[in-house]
Write a protein that holds these residues in place. Structure first.
Motif, short mmCIF file in Angstrom:
data_model
loop_
_atom_site.label_atom_id
_atom_site.label_comp_id
_atom_site.label_asym_id
_atom_site.label_seq_id
_atom_site.Cartn_x
_atom_site.Cartn_y
_atom_site.Cartn_z
N SER A 212 45.52 29.09 46.43
CA SER A 212 45.90 30.27 47.20
C SER A 212 46.15 31.42 46.23
CB SER A 212 47.16 29.98 48.01
OG SER A 212 47.53 31.09 48.79
N ASP A 261 43.43 35.62 49.07
CA ASP A 261 43.69 34.97 50.35
C ASP A 261 44.73 35.68 51.21
OD1 ASP A 261 42.02 32.53 49.88
OD2 ASP A 261 43.39 32.32 48.19
N GLU A 289 52.82 28.87 51.59
CA GLU A 289 51.55 28.39 51.07
C GLU A 289 51.69 26.98 50.50
OE1 GLU A 289 48.48 29.92 51.22
OE2 GLU A 289 49.55 31.29 52.55
#
Length: 316
Positions: A212, A261, A289
């Motif tokens: 991420s 992202d 995340e």
């Protein structure tokens, strides 16, 4: 004393008048609360309007703001029992890249990032966040340790680029960066990277080839600095503003291009206006995340991460 950027001068003038009136009101000489309120409302409105339409070059200035929170600020707030680890076990300790172990909201983890420093002395000590090969080799060592003990890795990127000195090139700067990128793609533990200020060149992606990739709202991320780009294309750094427009280096552009992202919102006026709020905001997103990533097994994480980076640019 707040440090204002060039394009913030109209805001600075209004806020200066507000402070003057508050000082007068504090002396008890006159009741000017209504006037203070009106001016403060006007300053807040101008601040919102200014930051709602920042140009890429203005974003560059905000990303480089001297009061913006750095690696040490994030670690001191978000990481409990942080234990710094030093050295690449091959040549030396590089202070531009810091790293170690700690607990992020109760979960053991490894944290790695660039540290620029806040004042002249600390900036020189940390080489302005520009790492030498030993810095990237230290990062590799820490990622290997995280992988061995199944610890998630959090990286905080803030660098104009890797150090371009002769000694760094002699010791294999390009190879060290390539190996660090390779290690990011190789480990089987969750890796969350955030561009907290500048994300410059290979020196940034060496810590950002992650599951991420996050960006603070007013940070920048590009293959080269605007000044470097302008020096190559126009033989003059004076065209840096034009280069910034062309590089598509803002978080908003990069999210559209699927290079990153997620964008992490900053306080109105940038992270430098309220560092504590910016740090907590990022912490909440990282926690979110990591919850998603820790639910996946190591082999799936690595496969997904590699496919993600191989897919960049295919749909353009």
């Amino acid at each position: 004393m707040r440090n204002f950027l060039d394009f913030e001068q109209p805001i600075a003038e209004l806020e200066g008048k507000v402070e003057e009136l508050r000082h007068l009101a504090g002396d008890g000489e006159m009741n000017i609360a209504d006037e203070i309120g009106k001016l403060q409302t006007k300053a807040d409105k101008l601040l919102r309007q200014t930051y709602a339409k920042l140009t890429p070059w203005q974003k560059v200035q905000v990303a480089r703001h001297q009061d913006r929170p750095h690696f040490g600020d994030y670690v001191s707030t978000l990481i409990e029992d942080f234990t710094p680890l030093a050295g690449d076990r091959g040549f030396a300790e590089d202070k531009a890249i810091q790293g170690g172990m700690g607990r992020f909201r109760g979960q053991s983890c490894v944290v790695i990032g660039h540290e620029k420093g806040h004042d002249t002395q600390s900036r020189v000590a940390h080489n302005f966040g520009m790492a030498r090969p030993e810095g990237y080799r230290k990062a590799i060592r820490l990622m290997e340790m995280a992988d061995r003990f199944d610890l998630p890795v959090i990286t905080l990127v803030d660098t104009a680029g890797a150090y371009p000195g002769v000694g760094a090139e002699e010791r294999g700067q390009a190879e060290a960066i390539a190996r660090s990128i390779e290690k990011c793609l190789e480990i089987k533990t969750p890796l969350v990277a955030t561009i907290i200020g500048e994300g410059g060149s290979g020196g940034a992606i060496a810590l950002a080839a992650a599951d991420s990739v996050l960006m603070m709202e007013h940070s920048i991320y590009s293959v080269i600095s605007p000044e470097g780009c302008a020096s190559i294309l126009w033989r003059s750094a004076e065209h840096a503003q034009t280069a910034a427009e062309a590089l598509r280096l803002t978080a908003q552009d990069l999210e559209k291009l699927k290079i990153i992202d997620r964008i992490v919102a900053e306080p109105m006026g940038g992270a430098h206006r309220d560092p504590s709020e910016a740090i907590i905001s990022l912490g909440n997103v990282i926690e979110d995340e990591l919850k998603k990533l820790t639910a996946m097994d190591g082999a799936s994480l690595r496969k997904r991460r590699r496919e993600k980076f191989l897919a960049i640019g295919r749909d353009l």
